[in-house]
Enzyme design. Structure first.
Site, PDB file in Angstrom:
ATOM      1  CG  ASP A  73       1.757  -1.390   4.161  1.00 49.27           C
ATOM      2  OD1 ASP A  73       2.641  -2.325   4.488  1.00 49.27           O
ATOM      3  OD2 ASP A  73       2.277  -0.377   3.714  1.00 49.27           O
ATOM      4  CD  GLU A  74       5.476  -5.768   3.394  1.00 47.93           C
ATOM      5  OE1 GLU A  74       5.974  -5.794   2.182  1.00 47.93           O
ATOM      6  OE2 GLU A  74       6.041  -5.736   4.422  1.00 47.93           O
TER       7      GLU A  74
ATOM      8  CG  MET B  96      -1.536  -1.159   1.449  1.00 50.96           C
ATOM      9  SD  MET B  96      -2.629  -1.760   0.165  1.00 50.96           S
ATOM     10  CE  MET B  96      -3.703  -0.273   0.040  1.00 50.96           C
TER      11      MET B  96
HETATM   12  N1  DCP Z   1       4.803   2.221   9.978  1.00 52.63           N
HETATM   13  C1  DCP Z   1       5.168   2.805  11.294  1.00 52.63           C
HETATM   14  N2  DCP Z   1       6.236   2.744  11.832  1.00 52.63           N
HETATM   15  C2  DCP Z   1       7.532   2.578  10.886  1.00 52.63           C
HETATM   16  C3  DCP Z   1       7.206   2.451   9.513  1.00 52.63           C
HETATM   17  C4  DCP Z   1       6.070   2.265   9.100  1.00 52.63           C
HETATM   18  O1  DCP Z   1       4.105   2.625  12.043  1.00 52.63           O
HETATM   19  N3  DCP Z   1       8.671   2.844  11.574  1.00 52.63           N
HETATM   20  C5  DCP Z   1       3.647   2.248   9.497  1.00 52.63           C
HETATM   21  C6  DCP Z   1       2.904   3.275   8.804  1.00 52.63           C
HETATM   22  C7  DCP Z   1       2.879   3.094   7.352  1.00 52.63           C
HETATM   23  C8  DCP Z   1       2.788   1.647   7.355  1.00 52.63           C
HETATM   24  O2  DCP Z   1       3.448   1.186   8.644  1.00 52.63           O
HETATM   25  O3  DCP Z   1       2.193   3.767   6.875  1.00 52.63           O
HETATM   26  C9  DCP Z   1       3.522   0.701   6.148  1.00 52.63           C
HETATM   27  O4  DCP Z   1       4.713   1.244   6.201  1.00 52.63           O
HETATM   28  P1  DCP Z   1       5.364   1.096   5.127  1.00 52.63           P
HETATM   29  O5  DCP Z   1       7.023   1.206   5.182  1.00 52.63           O
HETATM   30  O6  DCP Z   1       4.962   0.453   3.673  1.00 52.63           O
HETATM   31  O7  DCP Z   1       5.284   2.724   4.352  1.00 52.63           O
HETATM   32  P2  DCP Z   1       4.150   3.390   3.836  1.00 52.63           P
HETATM   33  O8  DCP Z   1       2.967   2.820   3.427  1.00 52.63           O
HETATM   34  O9  DCP Z   1       3.639   4.705   4.561  1.00 52.63           O
HETATM   35  O10 DCP Z   1       4.840   4.348   2.460  1.00 52.63           O
HETATM   36  P3  DCP Z   1       5.086   3.863   1.033  1.00 52.63           P
HETATM   37  O11 DCP Z   1       4.138   4.246   0.019  1.00 52.63           O
HETATM   38  O12 DCP Z   1       6.696   4.303   0.946  1.00 52.63           O
HETATM   39  O13 DCP Z   1       5.366   2.264   1.313  1.00 52.63           O
END
Ligand code: DCP
Length: 636
Positions: free
Chosen positions: A120-121, A19
């Protein structure tokens, strides 16, 4: 250390779907005024405006990064909207994001074997769906889907903006493609279709990697974001890996990667090609040596697991700096809260999915007062899991005391705890027909299971780092094509692809659609109604707070992934849950601990004994007679 898995005989089509800025998208759906705006989700605490855990792509355009604090993000992008993660029991409440992830999983699982890899994956094995599509004449793929697929980034093709889509379209329709590439082309169309469905049904965009194995799919899914997909044809694998820094490969992010750099001078995966398998085995052992040798060639046999539900449930909280816990009363206070949440989650898993967790594990990070730099770690401790909040709290506290006792090595010194987490693992499906055990554990007030199970957590990552989440990477293999069957398919596929290509091209022209650039068709969905949103935009930013106690929240993905024991156990345990939906009794009866059985009411004990077949070789594993035998005598 990584180990190479046997490679399947047939070529596969594997997708990794991730996502885009997930928590931000969830918040944007709750509050559409945030759509298209620079937005970040913060783990709020009073230190410099809290830590950013998700950043929208608009905010990234201003230079906002996840490593920033809220105050810094405001300096870099004064118009940023900071949304606080929901808080419950003094810590982040991720339920909102978990269930949003489950919505997506339910859609993605419709096309093949689906493994929920994190909040989210997801990995998908689309081999069967792709083969089926190849056999269709012409494949049933509406023009809008084909258009989305044609926006794929195909590794190895010209990426010149003007030509990209034309080249991708031609690649998808190539009549002279080999069987593997044809399967991949079908995979790209299927993934495009799934992404469009996810967007229509959940309003979330996602990105994806499509390849012949999990390792490659995962490596490229984040290469073009947001809302795009990337395909890895076999012919591009070597070039792609040649320049890939070793540390980008999850298994090489730590000591093994450092050793490759320091001891062998290997900087990229391509550099590994100059070492023989023997040399790598000599250096790192047979298993890891072979794994490295195969990885250098893009080969990985890891399979997509059929699992929509989490392997374990974990609740954790970090206590950095001055918030460190320094006495048993404060540890107990927090453990009680974590256990309460854990208890609710396993109870809900039981009610909804008929799954029972078997093991309770406690992890902590600690330091001794006078030995701040000591490398000694607080030992993780496990015991059989007893249902009921009070029992879990009681056992978790005993586990803590046991761990602390070992950690202190009888020294009479002060200590501080900077992170605590509890996990329920070894979750198994309850076979049908075991209603009495269900009744016993669920209690009289349990609700009827809903039609759609809610997956409320994600598999754990073997690192106990509550602040840094590292997504798991699974290695797979790139399989050469095979003979007769393939040849047949190749011919039919050529004709079909050409036919489909032509049909799609005609439809496209007849509709006189404007030239689409980038990912506009998938993104335009989100732009609906945005004109009004712009008016609502406040130049000085918008802070949205969720209901909950004012204390700091430590939400992060790591809370979902912070329990090492389960992940490591998975391959050698017989008590792992079967894929959801299966009624197969996979639990090894010998693993039921007598200490737990003896605490059950007599009718349950009889039921369990009914399952037990006399064993010729009774387990010699030492088991205590009661739950308390898992704990050493209390410290004097
Ligand atoms: N997350 C979190 N703490 C972290 C990393 C991520 O709580 N250190 C949470 C928030 C993110 C979600 O997990 O929205 C998914 O992480 P991703 O690494 O997949 O990053 P994003 O989905 O936010 O962004 P991208 O579009 O780069 O995948």
């Amino acid at each position: 250390m990584p180990v190479a898995k046997p490679e399947p005989q047939e070529p596969r089509v594997i997708a990794h779907v991730d996502m885009d800025c997930f928590y931000v998208q969830v918040e944007q759906r709750r509050n559409p005024a945030l759509r298209g705006q620079p937005t970040a989700v913060v783990q709020y605490n009073d230190w410099k405006g809290g830590g950013l855990i998700a950043v929208s792509y608009e905010a990234r355009g201003f230079g906002v990064k996840r490593s920033m604090r809220g105050d810094e993000a405001k300096r870099v992008c004064p118009g940023i909207n900071l949304v606080q993660v929901p808080v419950a029991r003094g810590k982040a409440d991720l339920n909102l994001y978990r269930s949003a992830g489950s919505e997506v999983v339910a859609i993605l699982a419709s096309k093949g074997k689906c493994e929920r890899a994190s909040i989210d994956e997801v990995y998908l094995d689309l081999t069967d769906a792709a083969k089926e599509m190849l056999l269709q004449a012409p494949p049933d793929s509406p023009e809008e889907i084909f258009m989305e697929a044609a926006k794929s980034n195909i590794l190895g093709l010209l990426s010149d903006a003007g030509e990209k889509e034309k080249n991708a379209r031609a690649w998808l329709c190539r009549s002279d493609a080999d069987y593997q590439d044809k399967l991949l082309a079908c995979g790209a169309i299927i993934v495009a279709q799934l992404r469009v469905r996810v967007l229509e049904e959940t309003q979330f965009t996602c990105s994806a990697g499509i390849a012949h194995n999990k390792m490659l799919a995962k490596l490229v899914s984040g290469m073009h974001k947001p809302a795009q997909q990337t395909v890895v044809p076999s012919s591009s694998v070597q070039d792609f890996l040649a320049s890939l820094p070793v540390k980008k490969m999850k298994q090489l992010g730590g000591k093994l990667g450092s050793s490759l750099q320091d001891d062998l001078g290997v900087e990229t995966i391509g550099d590994l090609l100059s070492f023989t398998e023997d040399k790598l085995q000599e250096q790192y052992g047979v298993n890891t040596g072979t794994w490295l040798w195969k990885t250098a060639r893009g080969i990985s046999g890891e399979e997509v697991e059929d699992r929509l539900l989490p392997k374990s449930h974990g609740c954790g909280k970090t206590f950095p700096g001055p918030r460190a816990l320094k006495n048993s009363a404060s540890v107990k206070g927090w453990l009680d809260q974590l256990c309460e949440e854990l208890s609710e989650r396993i109870q809900s898993d039981l009610n909804q999915n008929k799954r029972i967790a078997q093991t309770l594990t406690l992890h902590a990070r600690a330091s001794k007062e006078n030995e701040r730099d000591s490398t000694k770690k607080f030992p993780s401790k496990s015991c059989p899991l007893r249902y009921g909040t009070g029992k879990i709290q009681e056992d978790a506290m005993k586990l803590f005391e046991t761990g602390l006792h070992e950690f202190l090595e009888s020294q009479n010194t002060g200590w501080s705890i900077t992170s605590l987490s509890v996990t329920a693992s070894k979750i198994f499906d309850i076979p049908s027909g075991t209603s009495s055990i269900l009744r016993y554990i669920k209690g009289p007030s349990s609700a009827a299971p809903p039609a759609i199970p809610d997956s409320s957590s994600v598999p754990e990552d073997p690192s106990l780092d509550n602040d840094v989440f590292v997504k798991p990477i699974h290695e797979e293999q790139c399989q050469p094509s095979t003979s007769q069957k393939e040849d047949n398919n190749t011919h039919s596929a050529s004709a079909i692809s050409a036919k489909q290509c032509q049909a799609n091209e005609e439809k496209r022209i007849s509709k006189k659609l404007p030239e689409v650039k980038g990912t506009s068709s998938i993104l335009k969905f989100l732009s609906r109604g945005q004109s009004t949103l712009h008016e609502k935009r406040k130049s000085d930013g918008l802070i949205c707070s969720h209901q909950g106690p004012g204390s700091s929240s430590e939400a992060n993905k790591a809370e979902e992934h912070n329990v090492p024991a389960e992940a490591e156990d998975r391959n050698n345990t017989s008590s792992c849950a079967e894929p959801s939906g299966s009624n197969t009794w996979m639990f090894n009866i010998q693993d039921i601990d007598p200490a737990v059985v003896e605490e059950l009411p007599p009718e349950i004990q009889r039921e369990i004994q009914g399952w037990v077949r006399p064993s010729k070789h009774p387990s010699t594993k030492r088991r205590g007679s009661t739950i308390s035998s898992y704990f050493p005598p209390a410290r004097s």
